[in-house]
Design an enzyme around this catalytic site. Structure first.
Site, short mmCIF file in Angstrom:
data_model
loop_
_atom_site.label_atom_id
_atom_site.label_comp_id
_atom_site.label_asym_id
_atom_site.label_seq_id
_atom_site.Cartn_x
_atom_site.Cartn_y
_atom_site.Cartn_z
N SER A 22 0.57 -3.14 -2.33
CA SER A 22 1.36 -2.34 -3.26
C SER A 22 1.83 -3.18 -4.44
O SER A 22 1.76 -2.75 -5.60
CB SER A 22 2.56 -1.73 -2.55
OG SER A 22 2.17 -0.79 -1.58
N ARG A 26 0.74 -3.04 -8.55
CA ARG A 26 1.77 -2.84 -9.57
C ARG A 26 1.88 -4.01 -10.53
O ARG A 26 2.19 -3.83 -11.71
CB ARG A 26 3.11 -2.54 -8.88
CG ARG A 26 3.14 -1.12 -8.26
CD ARG A 26 4.16 -1.01 -7.14
NE ARG A 26 4.29 0.36 -6.64
CZ ARG A 26 3.45 0.94 -5.79
NH1 ARG A 26 2.40 0.28 -5.35
NH2 ARG A 26 3.66 2.19 -5.37
N SER A 166 6.94 10.45 -1.34
CA SER A 166 5.71 9.74 -1.67
C SER A 166 5.98 8.72 -2.76
O SER A 166 6.33 9.08 -3.89
CB SER A 166 4.62 10.71 -2.14
OG SER A 166 3.52 10.00 -2.69
N ASP A 314 2.40 3.78 6.84
CA ASP A 314 1.10 3.13 7.02
C ASP A 314 0.99 2.41 8.35
O ASP A 314 -0.12 2.03 8.76
CB ASP A 314 0.83 2.15 5.88
CG ASP A 314 0.52 2.86 4.57
OD1 ASP A 314 0.03 4.01 4.62
OD2 ASP A 314 0.76 2.27 3.50
N LYS A 341 -4.01 10.90 4.38
CA LYS A 341 -4.31 9.49 4.12
C LYS A 341 -5.83 9.33 4.04
O LYS A 341 -6.57 10.30 3.88
CB LYS A 341 -3.68 8.61 5.20
CG LYS A 341 -2.16 8.57 5.14
CD LYS A 341 -1.67 7.79 3.94
CE LYS A 341 -0.18 7.61 3.91
NZ LYS A 341 0.27 6.79 2.77
#
EC number: 2.5.1.19
Length: 427
Positions: A22, A26, A166, A314, A341
């Protein structure tokens, strides 16, 4: 490609897991739109992150890569060059959803597409609020699905209440909000991972958070900075559970991200009785980081539900594996997001664990697992889902007989070194 595992007797050693997926995504996104040169160290160079890097290269951003260090010369979004061919997101839902949000601020039209698996995943949850902000959306094949043509520019801020918890939708709207007129307010039903908010502040931007409300001022220009990517706790989760359920195990996992919006896995494992210690905790780039020491533990069943679900969504496949070795009935609920997913993870986890002899049933929003169970080896269909493949590799290492994971090449999506690390620490 298939991956074969057998039962092991012990785990030992000290390892580092790859950089957080993640945060890697980003850092590339924000570095590409920041003024100056951004250096990203210990980045995860997985297939998913490479899709994000490739996207910006095609739009004219200068990106140089040497080992696990990336140098990006950012540019204003209005200076992105036109690109008339499809931008292929592969299997990366993070790339597709976040980049739809970002390029909604560009005056050019772009087409985003993905592989057959990504093309099954819903996109309207992102495109609907982007249309409210002023973006023009065209579904080129089927409603709600990639490929999508998007043309942005002249966006206006909105107040939007997320229909589901989300981080991808939230982050897409934050990225759009950076390039609109006025203020954008996003209301979350429950808190989700906040890497985007933290990193925008690291790049000199302004994001205000108040309970479940996030406010973003429009027309912000970020400033380049350095980013050191911590280890991915979602990758560490497989090694944590493996160490908890293998009889002779003691493992140190170094430099792991401990962001509270991602650390639900740690709270659940502690509730189950896992013997863990957090050592050398510190803050890097606004993110909590530390080392995790874990030993074999006698686990007990728990109920996993409510606000903690977004912090470990996850990790539910690997927690289901842990639950097969825990005493009692583990209940997982409020996890309907698993159905959209990389695979329908509720159905896949339940069907494949049943093959191994687990006492498990699906519910409409989760699963119920009775343990402990002596698992037996089986042939597992990963459904090309990286987290399914790794979860069942762990299950196979405590099962009697051989376990074969089909389509295991998908592991490279998030944890390319997974099989090498397993060999290093297993006995």
């Amino acid at each position: 490609m298939d991956f074969v595992v057998n039962k092991i007797e012990a785990i030992s050693g000290s390892v580092k897991v790859p950089g957080d997926k993640s945060i890697s995504h980003r850092s590339i996104i924000l570095g590409s739109i920041s003024k100056g040169t951004t250096y990203v160290r210990d980045i995860l160079l997985s297939e998913d992150v490479q899709r994000t890097i490739g996207f910006f290269k095609k739009l004219g951003v200068s990106i140089e890569q040497k080992n696990k260090v990336i140098a990006l010369k950012g540019m204003a979004i209005e200076d992105f060059r036109p690109y008339t061919q499809e931008l292929d997101m592969g299997n990366s839902g993070t790339s597709a959803r976040l980049l739809l949000g970002l390029i909604s601020g560009s005056p050019h039209a772009y087409v985003l597409n993905g592989d057959p698996f990504l093309k099954k995943r819903p996109m309207k949850r992102v495109t609907k609020p982007l249309e409210q902000m002023g973006a023009h959306i065209e579904y080129l094949e089927r409603e709600d699905l990639l490929p999508i043509k998007i043309k942005g520019g002249n966006l206006r801020g909105i107040h939007y209440k997320l229909p589901v918890a989300s981080a991808q939708i939230k982050s897409a709207l934050i990225l759009a909000g950076l390039h609109c007129s006025g203020k954008t307010v996003i209301e979350e039903p429950v808190a989700t991972r906040d890497h985007t908010e933290i990193m925008i502040q690291h790049f000199g931007g302004t994001v205000e958070k108040n309970n479940h409300f996030i406010q973003i001022k429009g027309n912000q220009r970020l400033l380049a900075n350095e980013v050191l990517v911590p280890g991915d706790i979602s990758s560490a989760a497989f090694l944590l559970v493996l160490s908890a359920i293998v009889p002779k195990a003691e493992l140190m996992i170094e430099d792991v991200g401990l962001n509270p919006t991602r650390s639900g896995i740690l709270h659940v494992l502690e509730s189950m009785g896992a013997r863990m210690e957090i050592l050398e905790e510190r803050v890097v780039n606004g993110e909590r980081v530390g080392n995790i020491l874990i030993r074999h533990s006698c686990l007990k069943a728990v109920t996993i539900e409510g606000d903690i679900i977004p912090t470990l969504i996850d990790e539910i496949p690997i927690l289901a594996v842990a639950a097969t070795q825990a005493e009692g009935i583990t209940v997982i609920r409020d996890a309907q997001e698993l159905k959209v997913k990389e695979s329908n993870r509720i159905d896949t986890v339940v069907s494949q664990l049943k093959k191994m002899g687990a006492n498990i049933e699906a519910s409409h929003d989760g699963m119920i697992i009775q343990g402990p169970t002596k698992l037996k080896g089986a042939t597992i269909d990963s459904e090309f889902d990286h987290r399914i493949a790794m979860a069942f590799a762990v299950a196979g290492m405590v099962a009697e007989g051989e376990t074969k994971i089909l389509k295991s090449e998908c592991i490279a999506v998030s944890f390319p070194e997974f099989t090498e690390i397993l060999k290093k620490i297993s006995k």
